[in-house]
Write an enzyme that holds these catalytic residues in place. Sequence first.
Site, PDB file in Angstrom:
ATOM      1  N   GLU A  92       0.829  -1.211   0.000  1.00 18.33           N
ATOM      2  CA  GLU A  92       0.000   0.000   0.000  1.00 18.33           C
ATOM      3  C   GLU A  92       0.862   1.259   0.000  1.00 18.33           C
ATOM      4  O   GLU A  92       0.524   2.249  -0.637  1.00 18.33           O
ATOM      5  CB  GLU A  92      -0.966   0.015   1.181  1.00 18.33           C
ATOM      6  CG  GLU A  92      -1.885   1.220   1.108  1.00 18.33           C
ATOM      7  CD  GLU A  92      -3.235   1.029   1.767  1.00 18.33           C
ATOM      8  OE1 GLU A  92      -4.002   2.000   1.760  1.00 18.33           O
ATOM      9  OE2 GLU A  92      -3.526  -0.066   2.274  1.00 18.33           O
ATOM     10  N   THR A  93       1.983   1.219   0.691  1.00 16.24           N
ATOM     11  CA  THR A  93       2.882   2.369   0.695  1.00 16.24           C
ATOM     12  C   THR A  93       3.384   2.667  -0.715  1.00 16.24           C
ATOM     13  O   THR A  93       3.296   3.806  -1.195  1.00 16.24           O
ATOM     14  CB  THR A  93       4.069   2.127   1.645  1.00 16.24           C
ATOM     15  OG1 THR A  93       3.569   1.942   2.969  1.00 16.24           O
ATOM     16  CG2 THR A  93       5.049   3.284   1.620  1.00 16.24           C
TER      17      THR A  93
END
Length: 157
Positions: free
Chosen positions: A75-76
Amino acid sequence: MGEQNSVKFPQEVIDEYATLGVDLPSLFSAGHLGTRMGVQILEASAERVVGTMPVEGNTQPYGLLHGGASAVLAETLGSVGAMLHGGITKLAVGVDLNCTHHRGARSGLVTGVATPVHRGRSTATYEIVITDEHDKRVCSARLTCMLRDAPEGGAPN
Protein backbone atom coordinates in the site's frame (compact mmCIF):
# COMPACT_ATOMS: atom_id res chain seq x y z
CA MET A 1 14.77 -2.20 14.23
CA GLY A 2 15.20 0.12 17.20
CA GLU A 3 16.49 3.10 15.22
CA GLN A 4 14.00 5.61 13.82
CA ASN A 5 14.88 6.03 10.16
CA SER A 6 12.48 8.03 8.05
CA VAL A 7 11.30 6.72 4.72
CA LYS A 8 13.59 8.09 2.02
CA PHE A 9 12.57 9.53 -1.35
CA PRO A 10 15.12 10.04 -4.15
CA GLN A 11 16.51 13.58 -3.93
CA GLU A 12 15.37 14.54 -7.45
CA VAL A 13 11.75 13.76 -6.53
CA ILE A 14 12.05 15.76 -3.30
CA ASP A 15 13.52 18.67 -5.24
CA GLU A 16 10.72 18.57 -7.84
CA TYR A 17 8.03 18.84 -5.17
CA ALA A 18 10.03 21.47 -3.25
CA THR A 19 9.82 23.78 -6.29
CA LEU A 20 6.03 23.58 -5.83
CA GLY A 21 6.33 24.43 -2.13
CA VAL A 22 5.62 20.89 -0.90
CA ASP A 23 7.72 19.08 1.72
CA LEU A 24 7.35 15.62 0.17
CA PRO A 25 8.94 13.60 3.01
CA SER A 26 6.51 15.20 5.46
CA LEU A 27 3.53 14.87 3.12
CA PHE A 28 4.01 11.19 2.37
CA SER A 29 6.55 9.46 4.51
CA ALA A 30 4.52 6.27 5.10
CA GLY A 31 4.04 7.79 8.53
CA HIS A 32 5.05 6.24 11.80
CA LEU A 33 4.06 2.76 10.62
CA GLY A 34 6.39 2.81 7.60
CA THR A 35 9.20 4.19 9.74
CA ARG A 36 8.65 1.57 12.44
CA MET A 37 8.67 -1.20 9.81
CA GLY A 38 11.85 0.06 8.12
CA VAL A 39 10.33 0.87 4.72
CA GLN A 40 12.84 2.56 2.39
CA ILE A 41 11.77 4.04 -0.94
CA LEU A 42 14.59 3.67 -3.47
CA GLU A 43 12.92 4.94 -6.65
CA ALA A 44 9.74 6.93 -7.08
CA SER A 45 7.82 8.07 -10.14
CA ALA A 46 4.26 7.66 -11.39
CA GLU A 47 5.55 4.86 -13.67
CA ARG A 48 7.49 2.85 -11.09
CA VAL A 49 8.02 2.88 -7.33
CA VAL A 50 10.60 0.61 -5.71
CA GLY A 51 11.05 0.09 -1.99
CA THR A 52 12.46 -2.34 0.52
CA MET A 53 11.54 -3.55 3.98
CA PRO A 54 13.46 -5.81 6.37
CA VAL A 55 11.91 -9.13 7.30
CA GLU A 56 13.40 -8.93 10.81
CA GLY A 57 10.98 -7.17 13.13
CA ASN A 58 8.07 -7.72 10.72
CA THR A 59 7.38 -11.39 11.32
CA GLN A 60 4.49 -13.43 12.67
CA PRO A 61 4.90 -16.01 15.48
CA TYR A 62 6.30 -18.70 13.12
CA GLY A 63 9.19 -16.43 12.13
CA LEU A 64 7.85 -15.71 8.64
CA LEU A 65 7.26 -12.26 7.15
CA HIS A 66 3.81 -11.20 8.36
CA GLY A 67 1.23 -10.92 5.56
CA GLY A 68 0.15 -7.60 7.03
CA ALA A 69 3.71 -6.33 6.68
CA SER A 70 3.63 -7.19 2.97
CA ALA A 71 0.32 -5.32 2.74
CA VAL A 72 1.89 -2.24 4.38
CA LEU A 73 4.77 -2.28 1.90
CA ALA A 74 2.38 -2.78 -1.04
CA GLU A 75 0.00 0.00 0.00
CA THR A 76 2.88 2.37 0.69
CA LEU A 77 4.47 1.87 -2.73
CA GLY A 78 1.19 1.93 -4.67
CA SER A 79 0.05 5.03 -2.83
CA VAL A 80 3.29 6.85 -3.62
CA GLY A 81 2.84 6.03 -7.32
CA ALA A 82 -0.79 7.18 -7.27
CA MET A 83 0.18 10.37 -5.43
CA LEU A 84 2.89 11.16 -7.98
CA HIS A 85 0.45 10.41 -10.82
CA GLY A 86 -2.17 12.74 -9.32
CA GLY A 87 0.37 15.50 -8.82
CA ILE A 88 0.18 18.51 -6.57
CA THR A 89 -3.57 19.09 -7.13
CA LYS A 90 -4.67 15.61 -5.96
CA LEU A 91 -4.52 13.46 -2.86
CA ALA A 92 -4.32 9.67 -3.27
CA VAL A 93 -6.52 7.69 -0.87
CA GLY A 94 -6.45 3.88 -0.89
CA VAL A 95 -9.87 2.30 -1.42
CA ASP A 96 -9.04 -1.33 -2.26
CA LEU A 97 -6.04 -3.54 -1.46
CA ASN A 98 -5.74 -7.19 -2.46
CA CYS A 99 -2.73 -9.34 -1.51
CA THR A 100 -1.90 -12.91 -2.47
CA HIS A 101 0.92 -14.45 -0.41
CA HIS A 102 2.95 -17.00 -2.38
CA ARG A 103 5.82 -17.98 -0.07
CA GLY A 104 7.33 -17.09 3.25
CA ALA A 105 10.46 -15.08 3.92
CA ARG A 106 12.46 -15.57 7.13
CA SER A 107 15.32 -13.09 6.79
CA GLY A 108 16.87 -10.36 4.72
CA LEU A 109 15.08 -7.65 2.79
CA VAL A 110 12.01 -7.89 0.64
CA THR A 111 11.69 -5.58 -2.35
CA GLY A 112 8.45 -4.25 -3.75
CA VAL A 113 7.97 -2.83 -7.23
CA ALA A 114 4.76 -0.94 -7.99
CA THR A 115 3.74 -0.37 -11.60
CA PRO A 116 0.52 1.18 -12.90
CA VAL A 117 -2.34 -0.91 -14.21
CA HIS A 118 -4.63 2.12 -14.69
CA ARG A 119 -3.94 5.83 -14.25
CA GLY A 120 -7.07 7.90 -14.69
CA ARG A 121 -8.44 11.23 -13.52
CA SER A 122 -10.27 9.91 -10.47
CA THR A 123 -8.58 6.56 -9.72
CA ALA A 124 -5.19 4.92 -10.08
CA THR A 125 -4.51 1.19 -9.76
CA TYR A 126 -1.06 -0.27 -9.19
CA GLU A 127 0.25 -3.83 -9.23
CA ILE A 128 2.88 -4.44 -6.58
CA VAL A 129 5.22 -7.43 -6.78
CA ILE A 130 7.17 -8.22 -3.62
CA THR A 131 10.20 -10.50 -3.90
CA ASP A 132 12.82 -11.87 -1.53
CA GLU A 133 16.59 -11.51 -1.88
CA HIS A 134 16.63 -14.52 -4.25
CA ASP A 135 14.15 -12.77 -6.58
CA LYS A 136 11.42 -15.25 -5.58
CA ARG A 137 7.93 -13.79 -5.50
CA VAL A 138 6.65 -13.51 -1.94
CA CYS A 139 3.46 -11.54 -2.60
CA SER A 140 1.40 -10.13 -5.47
CA ALA A 141 -0.77 -7.16 -4.60
CA ARG A 142 -3.10 -4.70 -6.30
CA LEU A 143 -3.99 -1.29 -4.89
CA THR A 144 -6.63 1.13 -6.16
CA CYS A 145 -6.49 4.72 -4.94
CA MET A 146 -9.14 7.38 -5.34
CA LEU A 147 -7.67 10.69 -6.47
CA ARG A 148 -9.36 13.49 -4.53
CA ASP A 149 -8.92 17.20 -5.06
CA ALA A 150 -6.30 18.62 -2.70
CA PRO A 151 -7.35 21.41 -0.35
CA GLU A 152 -7.19 24.97 -1.65
CA GLY A 153 -3.58 25.96 -2.29
CA GLY A 154 -2.35 22.44 -3.06
CA ALA A 155 -1.52 19.44 -0.95
CA PRO A 156 -1.12 20.05 2.78
CA ASN A 157 2.43 20.55 4.12
